[in-house]
Design a protein around this motif. Structure first.
Motif, PDB file in Angstrom:
ATOM      1  N   ALA A 146       0.834  -1.200   0.000  1.00 18.59           N
ATOM      2  CA  ALA A 146       0.000   0.000   0.000  1.00 18.59           C
ATOM      3  C   ALA A 146       0.874   1.257   0.000  1.00 18.59           C
ATOM      4  O   ALA A 146       0.595   2.223  -0.717  1.00 18.59           O
ATOM      5  CB  ALA A 146      -0.928  -0.002   1.218  1.00 18.59           C
ATOM      6  N   ASP A 147       1.934   1.215   0.788  1.00 23.35           N
ATOM      7  CA  ASP A 147       2.874   2.335   0.840  1.00 23.35           C
ATOM      8  C   ASP A 147       3.558   2.532  -0.508  1.00 23.35           C
ATOM      9  O   ASP A 147       3.688   3.658  -1.003  1.00 23.35           O
ATOM     10  CB  ASP A 147       3.927   2.077   1.925  1.00 23.35           C
ATOM     11  N   TRP A 148       3.966   1.420  -1.110  1.00 22.94           N
ATOM     12  CA  TRP A 148       4.631   1.481  -2.418  1.00 22.94           C
ATOM     13  C   TRP A 148       3.675   2.021  -3.486  1.00 22.94           C
ATOM     14  O   TRP A 148       4.067   2.865  -4.300  1.00 22.94           O
ATOM     15  CB  TRP A 148       5.128   0.092  -2.810  1.00 22.94           C
ATOM     16  N   GLU A 149       2.445   1.531  -3.498  1.00 27.83           N
ATOM     17  CA  GLU A 149       1.477   1.981  -4.497  1.00 27.83           C
ATOM     18  C   GLU A 149       1.218   3.480  -4.371  1.00 27.83           C
ATOM     19  O   GLU A 149       1.143   4.198  -5.374  1.00 27.83           O
ATOM     20  CB  GLU A 149       0.165   1.199  -4.348  1.00 27.83           C
ATOM     21  N   GLU A 150       1.098   3.949  -3.112  1.00 30.75           N
ATOM     22  CA  GLU A 150       0.845   5.376  -2.902  1.00 30.75           C
ATOM     23  C   GLU A 150       2.065   6.204  -3.304  1.00 30.75           C
ATOM     24  O   GLU A 150       1.939   7.247  -3.936  1.00 30.75           O
ATOM     25  CB  GLU A 150       0.488   5.630  -1.435  1.00 30.75           C
ATOM     26  N   SER A 151       3.252   5.707  -2.918  1.00 33.58           N
ATOM     27  CA  SER A 151       4.481   6.430  -3.240  1.00 33.58           C
ATOM     28  C   SER A 151       4.713   6.479  -4.744  1.00 33.58           C
ATOM     29  O   SER A 151       5.034   7.518  -5.307  1.00 33.58           O
ATOM     30  CB  SER A 151       5.679   5.753  -2.556  1.00 33.58           C
ATOM     31  N   LYS A 152       4.561   5.339  -5.397  1.00 38.78           N
ATOM     32  CA  LYS A 152       4.769   5.280  -6.841  1.00 38.78           C
ATOM     33  C   LYS A 152       3.732   6.115  -7.573  1.00 38.78           C
ATOM     34  O   LYS A 152       4.043   6.795  -8.556  1.00 38.78           O
ATOM     35  CB  LYS A 152       4.725   3.839  -7.336  1.00 38.78           C
ATOM     36  N   GLY A 153       2.493   6.070  -7.075  1.00 41.19           N
ATOM     37  CA  GLY A 153       1.454   6.888  -7.690  1.00 41.19           C
ATOM     38  C   GLY A 153       1.779   8.364  -7.599  1.00 41.19           C
ATOM     39  O   GLY A 153       1.607   9.114  -8.563  1.00 41.19           O
ATOM     40  N   MET A 154       2.265   8.793  -6.420  1.00 39.47           N
ATOM     41  CA  MET A 154       2.658  10.195  -6.256  1.00 39.47           C
ATOM     42  C   MET A 154       3.816  10.540  -7.188  1.00 39.47           C
ATOM     43  O   MET A 154       3.807  11.597  -7.835  1.00 39.47           O
ATOM     44  CB  MET A 154       3.046  10.459  -4.799  1.00 39.47           C
ATOM     45  N   ALA A 155       4.811   9.642  -7.263  1.00 40.42           N
ATOM     46  CA  ALA A 155       5.963   9.896  -8.136  1.00 40.42           C
ATOM     47  C   ALA A 155       5.531  10.016  -9.596  1.00 40.42           C
ATOM     48  O   ALA A 155       5.983  10.911 -10.318  1.00 40.42           O
ATOM     49  CB  ALA A 155       6.990   8.778  -7.978  1.00 40.42           C
ATOM     50  N   ASP A 156       4.648   9.123 -10.019  1.00 42.60           N
ATOM     51  CA  ASP A 156       4.166   9.169 -11.407  1.00 42.60           C
ATOM     52  C   ASP A 156       3.430  10.477 -11.691  1.00 42.60           C
ATOM     53  O   ASP A 156       3.620  11.099 -12.749  1.00 42.60           O
ATOM     54  CB  ASP A 156       3.241   7.973 -11.683  1.00 42.60           C
ATOM     55  N   LEU A 158       3.770  13.361 -10.113  1.00 44.72           N
ATOM     56  CA  LEU A 158       4.707  14.481 -10.096  1.00 44.72           C
ATOM     57  C   LEU A 158       5.503  14.551 -11.395  1.00 44.72           C
ATOM     58  O   LEU A 158       5.676  15.626 -11.978  1.00 44.72           O
ATOM     59  CB  LEU A 158       5.673  14.335  -8.910  1.00 44.72           C
ATOM     60  N   LEU A 159       5.989  13.410 -11.842  1.00 46.84           N
ATOM     61  CA  LEU A 159       6.803  13.382 -13.060  1.00 46.84           C
ATOM     62  C   LEU A 159       5.973  13.703 -14.300  1.00 46.84           C
ATOM     63  O   LEU A 159       6.522  14.103 -15.330  1.00 46.84           O
ATOM     64  CB  LEU A 159       7.486  12.017 -13.205  1.00 46.84           C
ATOM     65  N   ASN A 160       4.667  13.523 -14.193  1.00 54.39           N
ATOM     66  CA  ASN A 160       3.769  13.886 -15.298  1.00 54.39           C
ATOM     67  C   ASN A 160       3.269  15.325 -15.176  1.00 54.39           C
ATOM     68  O   ASN A 160       2.438  15.768 -15.957  1.00 54.39           O
ATOM     69  CB  ASN A 160       2.578  12.923 -15.350  1.00 54.39           C
ATOM     70  N   ILE A 190       2.347  26.888  -9.191  1.00 54.32           N
ATOM     71  CA  ILE A 190       2.911  25.900 -10.107  1.00 54.32           C
ATOM     72  C   ILE A 190       2.666  26.347 -11.544  1.00 54.32           C
ATOM     73  O   ILE A 190       1.549  26.700 -11.917  1.00 54.32           O
ATOM     74  CB  ILE A 190       2.284  24.507  -9.877  1.00 54.32           C
ATOM     75  N   HIS A 191       3.724  26.316 -12.350  1.00 52.96           N
ATOM     76  CA  HIS A 191       3.639  26.708 -13.756  1.00 52.96           C
ATOM     77  C   HIS A 191       3.968  25.518 -14.662  1.00 52.96           C
ATOM     78  O   HIS A 191       4.563  24.531 -14.207  1.00 52.96           O
ATOM     79  CB  HIS A 191       4.621  27.849 -14.049  1.00 52.96           C
ATOM     80  N   PRO A 192       3.603  25.594 -15.938  1.00 53.04           N
ATOM     81  CA  PRO A 192       3.959  24.527 -16.878  1.00 53.04           C
ATOM     82  C   PRO A 192       5.481  24.434 -17.074  1.00 53.04           C
ATOM     83  O   PRO A 192       6.237  25.294 -16.630  1.00 53.04           O
ATOM     84  CB  PRO A 192       3.255  24.952 -18.181  1.00 53.04           C
ATOM     85  N   ASN A 193       5.892  23.388 -17.776  1.00 55.09           N
ATOM     86  CA  ASN A 193       7.292  23.182 -18.150  1.00 55.09           C
ATOM     87  C   ASN A 193       8.218  23.097 -16.940  1.00 55.09           C
ATOM     88  O   ASN A 193       9.349  23.590 -16.954  1.00 55.09           O
ATOM     89  CB  ASN A 193       7.758  24.290 -19.100  1.00 55.09           C
TER      90      ASN A 193
END
Length: 337
Positions: A146-156, A158-160, A190-193
């Protein structure tokens, strides 16, 4: 715990290895308890040391930063492995049962079968212990997943470039405690790019002392008006140090490429004749440029020359209002690259 558990080392935003100025500040705070018992000359010396320490702190805010979160690594991480059920307790109990050989007294007293039955009874109990241990590891694994799924989801996200996730990270981690404690408030956009903008209200005249404390040759305390030139130089270092710290903290917790920091303070607007909150520094700080600096040695005011910035400052009169760095132009330049 989620992604906050994954990055819990960032929680307080302060590394265990505090800079020297902060350590000295804690030492001075301990000494403060005994201030009333000090002799007058000791009190004077303490007052000067505390004053000098405070000046050092507000000029070196940039020397600390939270630990960096590697969102790319988190996004590329794999799910925790499913725990395998172990049978070491059962195996051990079965082995002991197979190795049992009745001794002389067991045979003479006729208790061989009772001893054998007791030993065999340990096997199902050991099997139950194996099951308990497995279920415990399974529950831990579920929490880790559950921790991994939440962390990875947040990372994905953010990177998007997800705006809401970036704001959530800033709010949850809040790595600007030291600056806020000094008295400066910070706002974000927060701004684009991969550009994030921060505005800090520095409250310079409240932060930088107007009086200077020194020791006379007699050892007594002297407190006079701070010379204007010295006051403004400290003020400039404080403002620029805050800008560097904000950029560094944002780069530590977000995968951004550019941070634009604008410092505002109360200045006289010559057009209106009124005091207004106006920009006194606006600087665009790329991640790579900031990472190339030696934060422990750099002069915060001089370091602004490494970046696109707007700052009008004179040692005799201090800051003048400036225009903000144009975020739209910066964003378009990054889009063309």
């Amino acid at each position: 715990m989620g992604w906050k558990g994954t990055v819990r080392s960032v929680g307080a935003a302060i590394r265990a290895a505090d800079r020297d100025a902060k350590r000295r500040q804690r030492e001075l705070e301990k000494e403060r308890k005994y201030y009333e018992k000090m002799e007058l000359l000791e009190q004077a010396e303490y007052e000067v040391r505390a004053f000098e320490n405070y000046i050092e702190i507000i000029q070196s805010i940039h020397k600390e930063c939270s630990d960096k979160i590697d969102w790319h690594r988190i996004a590329g991480s794999e799910s925790p492995e499913v725990p395998q059920k172990a049978t070491h307790n059962e195996t051990k109990a079965s082995y002991l049962a197979s190795q049992y050989k009745p001794g002389l007294f067991d045979r003479l007293l006729g208790r061989t079968e009772r001893r054998r039955a007791k030993i065999n009874e340990a096997i199902p109990l050991a099997k139950e212990e194996d099951e308990k241990e497995y279920q415990s590891r399974l529950e831990e694994w579920k929490e880790q997943v559950a921790d991994w799924e939440e962390s990875k989801g947040m990372a994905d996200r953010l990177l998007n470039g997800d705006k809401d996730s970036k704001i959530q990270v800033i709010r949850e981690l809040n790595p600007f405690t030291e600056i806020s404690n000094i008295g400066s408030s910070i706002f974000f956009q927060i701004h684009p790019n991969s550009i994030v903008e921060a505005e800090i209200n520095v409250h310079g005249t409240d932060i930088v002392p107007s009086k200077k404390k020194t020791l006379l040759q007699s050892g007594k305390l002297s407190m006079k008006n701070m010379p204007k030139g010295e006051f403004y130089e400290i003020y400039q270092d404080y403002v620029c140090s805050c800008a560097l710290r904000i950029a560094n903290e944002l780069f530590a917790i977000l995968p951004e490429n550019m941070v634009v920091v604008t410092a505002v303070d109360e200045l006289l607007n010559a057009k209106t004749g009124h005091l207004e909150e106006l920009p006194i520094l606006s600087v665009a700080i790329p991640r790579k440029s900031l990472e190339s600096l030696n934060m422990q040695m750099v002069d915060p005011s001089d370091s602004m020359d490494n970046f696109i910035h707007e700052m009008s400052f004179k040692k005799t009169t201090g800051f003048n209002p400036v225009d903000r760095v144009n975020i739209t132009i910066l964003s378009n330049e990054y889009q063309r690259r």
